[in-house]
Design a protein around this motif. Structure first.
Motif, PDB file in Angstrom:
ATOM      1  N   LEU A  36      18.158  34.566   2.558  1.00 43.28           N
ATOM      2  CA  LEU A  36      17.703  33.392   3.408  1.00 43.28           C
ATOM      3  C   LEU A  36      18.280  32.142   3.002  1.00 43.28           C
ATOM      4  O   LEU A  36      18.510  31.676   1.888  1.00 43.28           O
ATOM      5  N   LEU A  37      18.813  31.473   3.940  1.00 44.74           N
ATOM      6  CA  LEU A  37      19.395  30.239   3.876  1.00 44.74           C
ATOM      7  C   LEU A  37      18.751  29.019   4.492  1.00 44.74           C
ATOM      8  O   LEU A  37      18.116  29.146   5.575  1.00 44.74           O
ATOM      9  N   ARG A  38      18.571  28.104   3.851  1.00 47.55           N
ATOM     10  CA  ARG A  38      17.891  26.717   4.210  1.00 47.55           C
ATOM     11  C   ARG A  38      18.320  26.216   5.373  1.00 47.55           C
ATOM     12  O   ARG A  38      19.418  25.815   5.392  1.00 47.55           O
ATOM     13  N   CYS A  39      17.630  25.858   6.435  1.00 50.54           N
ATOM     14  CA  CYS A  39      17.944  25.238   7.506  1.00 50.54           C
ATOM     15  C   CYS A  39      17.978  23.764   7.180  1.00 50.54           C
ATOM     16  O   CYS A  39      16.861  23.247   6.691  1.00 50.54           O
ATOM     17  N   LEU A  40      18.946  23.036   7.462  1.00 51.82           N
ATOM     18  CA  LEU A  40      19.045  21.616   7.240  1.00 51.82           C
ATOM     19  C   LEU A  40      18.747  20.644   8.442  1.00 51.82           C
ATOM     20  O   LEU A  40      19.411  21.081   9.611  1.00 51.82           O
ATOM     21  N   TYR A  97       9.387  30.652   8.021  1.00 51.64           N
ATOM     22  CA  TYR A  97       8.968  29.431   7.603  1.00 51.64           C
ATOM     23  C   TYR A  97       7.866  29.538   6.420  1.00 51.64           C
ATOM     24  O   TYR A  97       7.077  30.172   6.443  1.00 51.64           O
ATOM     25  N   PHE A  98       8.462  28.998   5.259  1.00 49.96           N
ATOM     26  CA  PHE A  98       7.680  29.128   4.230  1.00 49.96           C
ATOM     27  C   PHE A  98       7.480  27.753   3.307  1.00 49.96           C
ATOM     28  O   PHE A  98       8.492  27.207   3.189  1.00 49.96           O
ATOM     29  N   ASN A  99       6.447  27.555   3.082  1.00 47.60           N
ATOM     30  CA  ASN A  99       6.240  26.420   2.029  1.00 47.60           C
ATOM     31  C   ASN A  99       7.047  24.999   2.508  1.00 47.60           C
ATOM     32  O   ASN A  99       7.567  24.375   1.909  1.00 47.60           O
ATOM     33  N   ASP A 100       6.478  24.891   3.944  1.00 48.73           N
ATOM     34  CA  ASP A 100       7.059  23.614   4.597  1.00 48.73           C
ATOM     35  C   ASP A 100       8.707  23.661   4.678  1.00 48.73           C
ATOM     36  O   ASP A 100       9.389  22.482   4.824  1.00 48.73           O
TER      37      ASP A 100
END
Length: 227
Positions: A59-63, A45-48
């Motif tokens: 790193l894959l962004r969780c949607l 968890y980084f930068n909201d």
């Protein structure tokens, strides 16, 4: 393609993981109490923003659910979408570095709800049937053919427009017609599709009178493609 929607993160499926990463707080659900700590090393968890590490350490962004729908729509049928399904759609979205828990299930089901991907023979006269995605793997493999009518008469007397789109590349071929008769349609298929590109695997139409007739059937049989 970039997902820019900033939805309320407190109400979506990512929040239990975020709560654990930030506060070591677990939900009341017994199954999640076991599952979340086990998966914890794979999330950051980084930068909201919540990310999940792939097997390749990317790193894959969780949607969220809203962002998932947007990503699926853009990748499948957006400006650069190729109406692909299954593994190809999966690969395309993973290249964009997005992740959500039901990705594989959604890749299979989403194309089945995409109307441009469907061919439903004689829909008006037959009971509804399950829709299936049209699989295209190379350019000019499958074309969608449609007649636009009527239009204001041109100076040369044209009152119809015949349009076709390649399902893979989205390349379009459009010509004006005087009458929209089967002879004009057959000549268009030969001159603008077969002779200009290659014999297609199939041509998809709405089975209108201009497309569903003996002349077109004979043309399909001669060049050995499906309609």
């Amino acid at each position: 393609m970039a997902i820019v929607t900033r939805t309320g993160i407190n109400d979506d499926r990512r929040q239990p993981i975020i709560d654990y990463l930030q506060q070591r707080k677990l939900p009341d659900d017994v199954r999640k109490k076991i599952d979340i700590p086990r998966k914890d090393p794979r999330f950051v968890y980084f930068n909201d923003t919540l990310f999940r590490r792939s097997f390749g350490k990317v790193l894959l962004r969780c949607l969220s659910s809203t962002e998932t729908a947007q990503a699926m729509n853009e990748a499948h049928s957006g400006v650069c979408g190729a109406h692909q399904s299954g593994a190809k759609l999966h690969f395309q979205i993973k290249r964009m570095r997005y992740y959500w828990p039901t990705m594989i299930k959604d890749y299979i089901e989403y194309p089945q709800s995409c109307q441009p991907c469907q061919f439903h023979a004689n829909f008006i006269h037959q009971p509804p049937e399950p829709l299936h995605p049209i699989m295209v793997s190379w350019p000019f493999n499958a074309w969608g053919l449609d007649m636009v009518r009527p239009i204001p008469k041109s100076t040369e007397g044209h009152v119809y427009i015949l349009a076709t789109t390649d399902y893979f590349s989205k390349w379009a071929e459009i010509v004006p017609l005087l009458s929209g008769k089967k002879e004009e349609v057959a000549d268009f298929i030969k001159s603008n599709l077969i002779y200009r590109y290659v014999v297609p695997r199939c041509i998809i139409t709405n089975n209108g009178k201009s497309f569903d007739n003996k002349l077109i059937v004979d043309l399909c049989a001669k060049f050995k493609f499906k309609k």
